[in-house]
Scaffold this motif. Structure first.
Motif, PDB file in Angstrom:
ATOM      1  N   PHE A 136      31.549  37.394  34.893  1.00  0.00           N
ATOM      2  CA  PHE A 136      31.755  38.577  34.049  1.00  0.00           C
ATOM      3  C   PHE A 136      32.712  39.565  34.715  1.00  0.00           C
ATOM      4  N   GLN A 137      32.861  39.493  36.052  1.00  0.00           N
ATOM      5  CA  GLN A 137      33.753  40.399  36.763  1.00  0.00           C
ATOM      6  C   GLN A 137      35.221  40.102  36.484  1.00  0.00           C
ATOM      7  N   LEU A 138      35.522  38.945  35.906  1.00  0.00           N
ATOM      8  CA  LEU A 138      36.895  38.647  35.503  1.00  0.00           C
ATOM      9  C   LEU A 138      37.392  39.610  34.434  1.00  0.00           C
ATOM     10  N   GLN A 139      36.462  40.224  33.722  1.00  0.00           N
ATOM     11  CA  GLN A 139      36.835  41.149  32.656  1.00  0.00           C
ATOM     12  C   GLN A 139      37.378  42.471  33.191  1.00  0.00           C
ATOM     13  N   GLY A 140      37.067  42.789  34.432  1.00  0.00           N
ATOM     14  CA  GLY A 140      37.542  44.038  35.027  1.00  0.00           C
ATOM     15  C   GLY A 140      36.408  44.834  35.650  1.00  0.00           C
ATOM     16  N   GLU A 141      36.740  45.690  36.593  1.00  0.00           N
ATOM     17  CA  GLU A 141      35.730  46.466  37.308  1.00  0.00           C
ATOM     18  C   GLU A 141      34.981  47.439  36.417  1.00  0.00           C
ATOM     19  N   GLY A 149      39.302  29.202  39.275  1.00  0.00           N
ATOM     20  CA  GLY A 149      38.508  28.603  40.338  1.00  0.00           C
ATOM     21  C   GLY A 149      38.216  27.152  40.032  1.00  0.00           C
ATOM     22  N   LEU A 150      36.962  26.758  40.236  1.00  0.00           N
ATOM     23  CA  LEU A 150      36.550  25.376  39.947  1.00  0.00           C
ATOM     24  C   LEU A 150      35.783  25.289  38.625  1.00  0.00           C
ATOM     25  N   ARG A 153      31.907  30.433  41.644  1.00  0.00           N
ATOM     26  CA  ARG A 153      32.649  29.307  41.070  1.00  0.00           C
ATOM     27  C   ARG A 153      34.026  29.723  40.564  1.00  0.00           C
ATOM     28  N   VAL A 154      34.140  30.928  40.034  1.00  0.00           N
ATOM     29  CA  VAL A 154      35.429  31.325  39.449  1.00  0.00           C
ATOM     30  C   VAL A 154      36.444  31.734  40.515  1.00  0.00           C
TER      31      VAL A 154
END
Length: 511
Positions: A262-267, A364-365, A254-255
Motif C-alpha cells: 500500500f506504500q506504493l501509493q505514496g507517503e 519487486g518480485l 515483496r514489492v
C-alpha cells in the motif's frame, strides 16, 4: 509409525480416494509429487529439482534454517494460548509496528489470511455501524462464508452478489475500462467508486468499508496507479466507511521499494486496517490484523472478548520474529528490487520478440506477464498460457496463471530467487515460444488447411500428429500473413498436403 514412502501413483490414487475433489492439484493431468524443498527449489520423489516461481508463502525460502531453528527451540520450551503473558507476543507486535505507519498500532494475531480478513470485516462494521462493502471485480479475500460473499472471483460461480456487496472495476490500465491512453485514469477509476457510493445511498445503503488487495493478485497481477487509493479513501471516508488494505499476498518487502504494497501509493496514504497472512510465517500458519486505536476500541466496546486459541502463541510469534530477522539480515527487500528489475528487463526483451506477450507489469518480485491473442483487442491467450506453464513444468520450472482470463503468468517466488534463476526462466520461455522452423512450418500449414480446406483442429491433430494446442499457439503476425498470402496460391482443396508444405516451408525458413 509412518508407512514407507509411496510411489507417486499410489499417492495420487489415495488422494483421489480420500481428499475432496474440490481440492485441486497443480498440473492435474500430470501432478508433481514434492517431498522436499530448500530456498527457491523443490524436489520430487525422484530427487529432481524444480525452480519455484510461485510460492510466496515460503517468503524467505523453503525450510529456511533460521526459521526452522526458531520453531524448534520454542517448541521445546512452551506453546500455549495468548491468555498468559509471554514476551514473544509483545516483541513481535512491537517489531511489526516499526514497519507500519504510527497510526496502525494495535494488533490481533490469528492463523490464516481468511481469519484476518473476516476479523477486519467485523471491525469495519462495528466501527462504522454500517453493513455494505465495496470490493474490486475479480477480487478474492478468503474461503470463509463472509469472505466468499465479498470475493467476485468466487461468488459469481456460487450464489451470486449479495445486496450489501458493491463491485468496482479493477484499476487496470492495460485491459480495464480506462487504459494507459486515458488522460486521468486515477480519477476516472476513483470516480467509479464514488458513483457506487452515490447509488448505494439512493437505495438507503451505507458503506462500511472499501476492501482491497494492495496489489490485486487473482485479478491478474495488477498494479493500481499511484494516487488511486487516496482518492478512493477520500470518497469512502466521506461516506462514513473505512479503508482496508489486504496485504496477505504482497506484504513483507515483496514489492522491493517498500515493506508494504500500500506504500506504493505514496507517503500520504494510510489505510485504517491492514491484514497480513501467507508470507508472514514462511509456511507456518500465522496471520495478523493491524489497525488504529479508534477502530480497536470500537471493536472492544461490544464487551465481547476476542479470543483465538492458537493466534499469537509463542511458537508462531518466534517464527514471525525469525522471518523479520531474515528479511533484514539477508537484505531481501533490496534483493527483490534488484532481481525484480532484472527479471522485468529480460521479460520486456521477450515482449519485443514475441507478439504473444502483451504486457509486463510488476514491482519487486510481484510480476505479471499478460499473454494475448492479438495486439488490437488484447484478447486473453488462455490456451497458450496453459500450454506454456505445462511446458515449463516439463523443464522443471513451476509457474502458474491468474487473471479472469487465466492468461497472466504470475511470478511470486520465494524472495531468495536470484538473477541466475530469472535468466533460466526467461531463456526457457523464449525457447518454448520460439520453437524451431519445422514446428513453425507445420503449425502454419495447419492454419492454412483450416482456412482453405475448412479442416478442424481435431482432424489436423490426427493428420499431423501434432498437439491441438500448437494450433492455438500461433499468434505471430508474420506467420498469419504468410499463411493467408500462401493460401491464395493454391485455393484448390484437392491440392495435396505435401505440395502445400513444399511451397510454404521455404518461406517460413526465411522468417
Amino acid at each position: 509409525m509412518r508407512p514407507a514412502q509411496r510411489s507417486r501413483e499410489e499417492t495420487l490414487a489415495l488422494r483421489r480416494q480420500l481428499i475432496g475433489s474440490s481440492c485441486k492439484l497443480f498440473f492435474s493431468d500430470d501432478p508433481v509429487k514434492i517431498v522436499k524443498a530448500k530456498g527457491q527449489y523443490m524436489y520430487d520423489e525422484k530427487g529432481r529439482q524444480y525452480l519455484d516461481c510461485i510460492n510466496n508463502v515460503a517468503h524467505v525460502g523453503h525450510c529456511h534454517p533460521d526459521v526452522v531453528k526458531a520453531a524448534h527451540e520454542q517448541n521445546q520450551l512452551l506453546n500455549t494460548n495468548s491468555r498468559y503473558l509471554h514476551d514473544n507476543l509483545v516483541d513481535y507486535a512491537e517489531r511489526l509496528s516499526k514497519t507500519l505507519p504510527e497510526k496502525l498500532c494495535t494488533f490481533y494475531f490469528l492463523n490464516s489470511g481468511s481469519e484476518a480478513n473476516d476479523l477486519a470485516l467485523r471491525m469495519a462494521r462495528q466501527y462504522t455501524k454500517h453493513e455494505d462493502i465495496i470490493v474490486l471485480d475479480h477480487a478474492y479475500h478468503g474461503h470463509l462464508t463472509s469472505l466468499i460473499d465479498i470475493s467476485p472471483y468466487k461468488f459469481r460461480n456460487l450464489e451470486g452478489q449479495k445486496e450489501w456487496v458493491h463491485v468496482a472495476p479493477v484499476p487496470d490500465t492495460y485491459r480495464g475500462i480506462y487504459r494507459e491512453d486515458h488522460e486521468d485514469s486515477v480519477t476516472a477509476y476513483a470516480n467509479e467508486v464514488r458513483s457506487i457510493i452515490e447509488q448505494a445511498h439512493k437505495r438507503g445503503r451505507k458503506i462500511a468499508a472499501f476492501f482491497v488487495e494492495s496489489l490485486p493478485s487473482v485479478g491478474g497481477q495488477i498494479i493500481p496507479p499511484a494516487g488511486y487509493f487516496q482518492k478512493v479513501a477520500e470518497h469512502v471516508h466521506k461516506a462514513g466507511g473505512i479503508f482496508i488494505a489486504d496485504e496477505i499476498q504482497v506484504g513483507f518487502g515483496r514489492v522491493g521499494k517498500h515493506f508494504w504494497a500500500f506504500q506504493l501509493q505514496g507517503e500520504d496514504f494510510i489505510p485504517d486496517i491492514v491484514t497480513m497472512g501467507k508470507p508472514i510465517g514462511n509456511g507456518h500458519p500465522i496471520a495478523c490484523v493491524a489497525t488504529t486505536k479508534e477502530v480497536a476500541e470500537a471493536f472492544a466496546a461490544t464487551g465481547v472478548e476476542y479470543f483465538n486459541t492458537f493466534g499469537g502463541n509463542p511458537v508462531s510469534c518466534a517464527i514471525g520474529l525469525a522471518v523479520l530477522d531474515v528479511i533484514e539480515k539477508e537484505h531481501l527487500q533490496a534483493h527483490a528490487t534488484e532481481v525484480g528489475n532484472f527479471l522485468m528487463n529480460l521479460l520486456n526483451q521477450q515482449k519485443i520478440k514475441h507478439p504473444l506477450i502483451g504486457d509486463i507489469r510488476g514491482t519487486g518480485l510481484f510480476i505479471g506477464v499478460d499473454l494475448i491473442k492479438d495486439q488490437a483487442e488484447r484478447t486473453p491467450a488462455t490456451a497458450e498460457a496453459e500450454y506454456l506453464i505445462t511446458r515449463l513444468k516439463e523443464e522443471y520450472i513451476l509457474l502458474s496463471t491468474d487473471g479472469p482470463g487465466r492468461n497472466v503468468l504470475k511470478f511470486k517466488p520465494p524472495m531468495c530467487f536470484n538473477m541466475e534463476d530469472a535468466k533460466f526462466v526467461v531463456d526457457t520461455i523464449d525457447k518454448i515460444l520460439t520453437g524451431n522452423a519445422d514446428q513453425k512450418a507445420q503449425t502454419a500449414l495447419q492454419w492454412l488447411l483450416m482456412s482453405c480446406l475448412k479442416t478442424s483442429a481435431e482432424q489436423l491433430s490426427l493428420l499431423f500428429r501434432i498437439p491441438k494446442i500448437q494450433l492455438e499457439m500461433v499468434n505471430a503476425e508474420h506467420i498469419r500473413k504468410l499463411v493467408f498470402n500462401s493460401a491464395l496460391k493454391f485455393p484448390n482443396k484437392n491440392r495435396s498436403k505435401t505440395k502445400i508444405f513444399s511451397l510454404l516451408t521455404p518461406q517460413l525458413y526465411k522468417t
